[in-house]
Scaffold this motif. Structure first.
Motif, PDB file in Angstrom:
ATOM      1  N   GLY A  96       0.805  -1.221   0.000  1.00  0.00           N
ATOM      2  CA  GLY A  96       0.000   0.000   0.000  1.00  0.00           C
ATOM      3  C   GLY A  96       0.834   1.265   0.000  1.00  0.00           C
ATOM      4  O   GLY A  96       0.351   2.303   0.447  1.00  0.00           O
ATOM      5  N   LEU A  97       2.059   1.184  -0.463  1.00  0.00           N
ATOM      6  CA  LEU A  97       2.907   2.370  -0.489  1.00  0.00           C
ATOM      7  C   LEU A  97       3.980   2.219  -1.544  1.00  0.00           C
ATOM      8  O   LEU A  97       4.331   1.104  -1.932  1.00  0.00           O
ATOM      9  N   GLN A  98       4.448   3.386  -1.977  1.00  0.00           N
ATOM     10  CA  GLN A  98       5.630   3.398  -2.840  1.00  0.00           C
ATOM     11  C   GLN A  98       6.700   4.249  -2.167  1.00  0.00           C
ATOM     12  O   GLN A  98       7.571   3.714  -1.499  1.00  0.00           O
ATOM     13  N   CYS A  99       6.604   5.574  -2.254  1.00  0.00           N
ATOM     14  CA  CYS A  99       7.629   6.383  -1.573  1.00  0.00           C
ATOM     15  C   CYS A  99       7.417   6.390  -0.058  1.00  0.00           C
ATOM     16  O   CYS A  99       8.343   6.615   0.699  1.00  0.00           O
ATOM     17  N   GLY A 100       6.183   6.179   0.374  1.00  0.00           N
ATOM     18  CA  GLY A 100       5.882   6.122   1.802  1.00  0.00           C
ATOM     19  C   GLY A 100       5.567   7.448   2.454  1.00  0.00           C
ATOM     20  O   GLY A 100       5.268   7.491   3.648  1.00  0.00           O
ATOM     21  N   PHE A 101       5.623   8.535   1.674  1.00  0.00           N
ATOM     22  CA  PHE A 101       5.432   9.842   2.305  1.00  0.00           C
ATOM     23  C   PHE A 101       4.029  10.002   2.881  1.00  0.00           C
ATOM     24  O   PHE A 101       3.850  10.525   3.982  1.00  0.00           O
ATOM     25  N   CYS A 102       3.046   9.518   2.166  1.00  0.00           N
ATOM     26  CA  CYS A 102       1.654   9.675   2.628  1.00  0.00           C
ATOM     27  C   CYS A 102       1.268   8.618   3.656  1.00  0.00           C
ATOM     28  O   CYS A 102       0.203   8.711   4.271  1.00  0.00           O
ATOM     29  N   THR A 103       2.094   7.576   3.801  1.00  0.00           N
ATOM     30  CA  THR A 103       1.682   6.361   4.493  1.00  0.00           C
ATOM     31  C   THR A 103       1.303   6.559   5.966  1.00  0.00           C
ATOM     32  O   THR A 103       0.277   6.024   6.408  1.00  0.00           O
ATOM     33  N   LEU A 134      -4.060  12.472   0.352  1.00  0.00           N
ATOM     34  CA  LEU A 134      -3.574  12.405  -1.026  1.00  0.00           C
ATOM     35  C   LEU A 134      -2.318  11.549  -1.122  1.00  0.00           C
ATOM     36  O   LEU A 134      -1.451  11.593  -0.250  1.00  0.00           O
ATOM     37  N   CYS A 135      -2.252  10.770  -2.205  1.00  0.00           N
ATOM     38  CA  CYS A 135      -1.055   9.989  -2.525  1.00  0.00           C
ATOM     39  C   CYS A 135      -0.696  10.291  -3.969  1.00  0.00           C
ATOM     40  O   CYS A 135      -1.538  10.216  -4.853  1.00  0.00           O
ATOM     41  N   ARG A 136       0.563  10.619  -4.213  1.00  0.00           N
ATOM     42  CA  ARG A 136       0.949  10.958  -5.584  1.00  0.00           C
ATOM     43  C   ARG A 136       1.613   9.781  -6.285  1.00  0.00           C
ATOM     44  O   ARG A 136       2.051   9.908  -7.419  1.00  0.00           O
ATOM     45  N   CYS A 137       1.728   8.636  -5.610  1.00  0.00           N
ATOM     46  CA  CYS A 137       2.471   7.518  -6.199  1.00  0.00           C
ATOM     47  C   CYS A 137       1.614   6.335  -6.613  1.00  0.00           C
ATOM     48  O   CYS A 137       1.846   5.755  -7.671  1.00  0.00           O
ATOM     49  N   THR A 138       0.704   5.918  -5.780  1.00  0.00           N
ATOM     50  CA  THR A 138       0.206   4.542  -5.875  1.00  0.00           C
ATOM     51  C   THR A 138      -1.031   4.367  -6.738  1.00  0.00           C
ATOM     52  O   THR A 138      -1.365   3.242  -7.101  1.00  0.00           O
ATOM     53  N   GLY A 139      -1.756   5.419  -6.997  1.00  0.00           N
ATOM     54  CA  GLY A 139      -3.042   5.239  -7.669  1.00  0.00           C
ATOM     55  C   GLY A 139      -4.121   4.742  -6.725  1.00  0.00           C
ATOM     56  O   GLY A 139      -5.230   4.432  -7.174  1.00  0.00           O
TER      57      GLY A 139
HETATM   58 FE1  FES Z   1       4.244   8.164  -2.266  1.00  0.00          FE
HETATM   59 FE2  FES Z   1       1.776   7.906  -1.304  1.00  0.00          FE
HETATM   60  S1  FES Z   1       3.275   6.350  -1.513  1.00  0.00           S
HETATM   61  S2  FES Z   1       2.819   9.733  -1.787  1.00  0.00           S
END
Ligand code: FES
Ligand code: FES
Length: 167
Positions: A96-103, A134-139
């Motif tokens: 459930g994450l890519q960069c993890g910033f929103c996590t 908001l998440c800018r990575c995962t869709g």
């Molecule tokens: Fe990158 Fe959500 S995982 S902003």
């Protein structure tokens, strides 16, 4: 300056803050609880979501002095590296994450969904509830799956075994 006392992740904290200080800056800059992120300056992204007296709030939209006497739980307070909170474990398991910033904000929001809607969350509910995160990575697809799975696991796990501040 104003001195406030509050409980953060199960521990009493006393801090002297400028009355204009935002809760998120008290957490990050003074207390080094940097798991709570700042992703915008418009109170839209939800990366700063924490629990204030058990309710999810955007910590960039709350003054530190407004948390006087309150119980605050951040992402650092819900589990440990050895024993993840079920919502944390579900994000890992379901990617459930890519960069993890929103996590951190997503996880704190997910736990709050369980508080308000119970452990059997359906997809439309989760998607609607994520309006403020908001998440800018995962869709979002895997975030939604992770929150539904984490919610189910919260219904079956012994939550008392987690840190005292966990919900
Ligand atoms: Fe990158 Fe959500 S995982 S902003
Ligand atoms: Fe709080 Fe974006 S930093 S909503």
């Amino acid at each position: 300056m104003q001195t406030i006392t509050l409980n953060i992740n199960g521990a009493a904290v006393t801090a002297t803050v400028d009355p204009r200080t935002l809760l998120v800056h008290l957490l990050r800059d003074e207390l080094r609880l940097t798991g709570t992120h700042v992703g915008c300056d418009t109170s839209q992204c939800g990366a700063c979501t924490v629990h204030l007296d058990g309710v999810a709030v955007k910590a960039c939209a709350v003054l530190a002095v407004q948390a006087e006497g309150a119980e605050v739980v951040t992402i650092e307070g819900i589990g440990s590296a050895e024993q993840l909170h079920p919502m944390q474990a579900a994000f890992r398991e379901h990617h459930g994450l890519q960069c993890g910033f929103c996590t951190p904000g997503m996880i704190m929001a997910g736990i709050d969904m369980v508080r308000r809607h119970g452990t059997e969350l359906d997809e439309p509910t989760v998607r609607a509830e994520l309006e403020g995160n908001l998440c800018r990575c995962t869709g979002y697809h895997n975030i939604v799956l992770a929150i539904m799975a984490g919610a189910r696991d919260m219904g079956t796990r012994d939550m008392a075994a987690l840190p005292a501040a966990a919900e």
